[in-house]
Design a protein around this motif. Structure first.
Motif, PDB file in Angstrom:
ATOM      1  N   PRO A  44      -2.689   3.539   9.274  1.00 11.26           N
ATOM      2  CA  PRO A  44      -2.019   3.822   7.808  1.00 11.26           C
ATOM      3  C   PRO A  44      -0.785   5.106   7.390  1.00 11.26           C
ATOM      4  O   PRO A  44      -1.086   5.701   8.112  1.00 11.26           O
ATOM      5  N   PHE A  45      -0.377   4.775   7.024  1.00 12.91           N
ATOM      6  CA  PHE A  45       0.904   5.269   5.757  1.00 12.91           C
ATOM      7  C   PHE A  45       0.743   6.518   5.127  1.00 12.91           C
ATOM      8  O   PHE A  45       0.708   5.600   4.166  1.00 12.91           O
ATOM      9  N   GLU A  46       0.926   7.551   5.366  1.00  7.09           N
ATOM     10  CA  GLU A  46       0.945   8.462   3.848  1.00  7.09           C
ATOM     11  C   GLU A  46       2.080   9.045   4.031  1.00  7.09           C
ATOM     12  O   GLU A  46       1.945  10.247   4.387  1.00  7.09           O
ATOM     13  N   ASN A  53       6.977   2.061   0.040  1.00  5.81           N
ATOM     14  CA  ASN A  53       6.071   0.938  -0.502  1.00  5.81           C
ATOM     15  C   ASN A  53       5.376   0.865   0.990  1.00  5.81           C
ATOM     16  O   ASN A  53       4.470  -0.237   1.142  1.00  5.81           O
ATOM     17  N   LEU A  54       5.687   1.619   2.244  1.00  6.95           N
ATOM     18  CA  LEU A  54       5.076   0.692   3.396  1.00  6.95           C
ATOM     19  C   LEU A  54       3.460   1.702   3.040  1.00  6.95           C
ATOM     20  O   LEU A  54       3.236   2.582   3.925  1.00  6.95           O
ATOM     21  N   LEU A  55       2.092   0.392   3.845  1.00  6.79           N
ATOM     22  CA  LEU A  55       1.264   0.535   4.284  1.00  6.79           C
ATOM     23  C   LEU A  55       1.087   0.979   4.855  1.00  6.79           C
ATOM     24  O   LEU A  55      -0.302   2.350   5.357  1.00  6.79           O
ATOM     25  N   GLY A  56       1.438   0.688   6.007  1.00  9.09           N
ATOM     26  CA  GLY A  56       1.458   1.504   7.496  1.00  9.09           C
ATOM     27  C   GLY A  56       1.944   0.360   8.250  1.00  9.09           C
ATOM     28  O   GLY A  56       2.205  -0.399   8.257  1.00  9.09           O
ATOM     29  N   ASP A  57       0.832   0.571   9.297  1.00 12.26           N
ATOM     30  CA  ASP A  57       1.388  -0.349  10.869  1.00 12.26           C
ATOM     31  C   ASP A  57       0.083  -1.109  11.794  1.00 12.26           C
ATOM     32  O   ASP A  57      -1.000   0.217  11.386  1.00 12.26           O
ATOM     33  N   LEU A  58       0.289  -2.562  11.626  1.00 12.58           N
ATOM     34  CA  LEU A  58      -0.875  -3.155  12.285  1.00 12.58           C
ATOM     35  C   LEU A  58      -0.788  -3.006  13.905  1.00 12.58           C
ATOM     36  O   LEU A  58       0.431  -3.535  13.946  1.00 12.58           O
ATOM     37  N   HIS A 109      -8.268  -8.043   8.719  1.00 11.49           N
ATOM     38  CA  HIS A 109      -9.034  -6.923   8.976  1.00 11.49           C
ATOM     39  C   HIS A 109      -7.997  -5.232   9.284  1.00 11.49           C
ATOM     40  O   HIS A 109      -9.089  -4.894   8.226  1.00 11.49           O
ATOM     41  N   GLY A 110      -7.505  -5.542   9.635  1.00 10.66           N
ATOM     42  CA  GLY A 110      -6.321  -4.773  10.319  1.00 10.66           C
ATOM     43  C   GLY A 110      -5.589  -3.756   8.860  1.00 10.66           C
ATOM     44  O   GLY A 110      -5.740  -3.110   8.741  1.00 10.66           O
ATOM     45  N   MET A 111      -5.486  -4.746   7.468  1.00  6.65           N
ATOM     46  CA  MET A 111      -4.466  -5.146   6.192  1.00  6.65           C
ATOM     47  C   MET A 111      -6.182  -3.752   5.762  1.00  6.65           C
ATOM     48  O   MET A 111      -5.889  -3.143   4.478  1.00  6.65           O
ATOM     49  N   LEU A 112      -7.048  -4.486   5.134  1.00  6.52           N
ATOM     50  CA  LEU A 112      -8.497  -3.495   4.432  1.00  6.52           C
ATOM     51  C   LEU A 112      -8.935  -2.436   5.289  1.00  6.52           C
ATOM     52  O   LEU A 112      -8.575  -1.224   4.549  1.00  6.52           O
ATOM     53  N   HIS A 113      -8.398  -1.993   6.900  1.00  6.62           N
ATOM     54  CA  HIS A 113      -7.806  -0.786   7.813  1.00  6.62           C
ATOM     55  C   HIS A 113      -7.299   0.017   6.496  1.00  6.62           C
ATOM     56  O   HIS A 113      -7.380   1.406   6.099  1.00  6.62           O
ATOM     57  N   LEU A 114      -6.067  -0.680   6.543  1.00  7.60           N
ATOM     58  CA  LEU A 114      -5.303   0.328   5.433  1.00  7.60           C
ATOM     59  C   LEU A 114      -4.939   0.693   4.341  1.00  7.60           C
ATOM     60  O   LEU A 114      -4.130   1.629   4.045  1.00  7.60           O
ATOM     61  N   GLN A 115      -5.998  -0.389   3.538  1.00  9.83           N
ATOM     62  CA  GLN A 115      -6.022   0.262   2.233  1.00  9.83           C
ATOM     63  C   GLN A 115      -7.773   1.256   1.884  1.00  9.83           C
ATOM     64  O   GLN A 115      -8.141   1.358   1.061  1.00  9.83           O
ATOM     65  N   GLY A 116      -8.239   1.755   3.420  1.00  8.41           N
ATOM     66  CA  GLY A 116      -9.439   2.715   3.376  1.00  8.41           C
ATOM     67  C   GLY A 116     -10.180   2.024   3.303  1.00  8.41           C
ATOM     68  O   GLY A 116     -11.531   3.119   3.782  1.00  8.41           O
ATOM     69  N   PHE A 117     -10.790   0.925   4.132  1.00  4.55           N
ATOM     70  CA  PHE A 117     -12.116  -0.243   3.964  1.00  4.55           C
ATOM     71  C   PHE A 117     -11.985   0.317   5.643  1.00  4.55           C
ATOM     72  O   PHE A 117     -11.860   1.374   6.578  1.00  4.55           O
ATOM     73  N   ASP A 118     -13.257   0.770   5.863  1.00  3.22           N
ATOM     74  CA  ASP A 118     -14.253   1.056   7.243  1.00  3.22           C
ATOM     75  C   ASP A 118     -15.319   0.352   7.020  1.00  3.22           C
ATOM     76  O   ASP A 118     -15.957   0.334   6.246  1.00  3.22           O
TER      77      ASP A 118
END
Length: 153
Positions: A69-71, A79-84, A112-121
């Protein structure tokens, strides 16, 4: 909501999903309400996956998907959520071992990876159940069967 995806292919694996497929899967998994979002999907082989998994998670083995995830700092609009980082040989091997189509497993790893980028774990049972429910719903909306069934062919 608009999603911009950059695909970086650093894998020697042939017959990878198209950018359009990755875009469709990632878009379906975009839960956060925002006007626009960006994500980088890097397709790698086992050496790079293992190095990243070791350096960032302390696990010295390749893995199917890593999420970074990118903060941005508060003063930097982004607008970058991050990298998978998705390891092609591992995804293909897991699909075969789980009697799933490769395409369905690629879709699952992207979601799965996209959900991680949005805070799911999935660190505890409740989190895992919530995340798996989201994955099932998203994949069903894309026409894929339950990724947690014994066989999804």
């Amino acid at each position: 909501m608009h999603l911009e995806i950059e695909i970086q292919n650093a894998s020697e694996t042939v017959d990878l999903p198209s950018k359009e497929a990755f875009t469709q899967w990632a878009q379906a998994a975009l839960i956060e309400s925002r006007g626009a979002a960006e994500v980088v999907i890097r397709l790698v082989d086992e050496t790079e996956s293992q190095t990243l998994n070791r350096d960032y998670r302390g696990k010295d083995r390749p893995t199917n998907v890593l999420s970074f995830p990118f903060e941005a700092p508060p003063q930097v609009p982004s607008n970058l959520l991050g990298d998978l980082v998705i390891c092609a040989p591992v995804v293909i091997r897991e699909a075969e071992a789980q009697n799933k189509s490769a395409l369905s497993h690629w879709a699952h790893m992207t979601v799965h990876g996209m959900l991680h980028l949005q805070g799911f774990d999935h660190l505890d049972e409740d989190e895992a159940e919530a995340m798996e429910t989201q994955e099932r719903q998203i994949l069903c909306s894309l026409g894929f069967s339950d990724p947690y069934e014994e066989s999804s062919l």
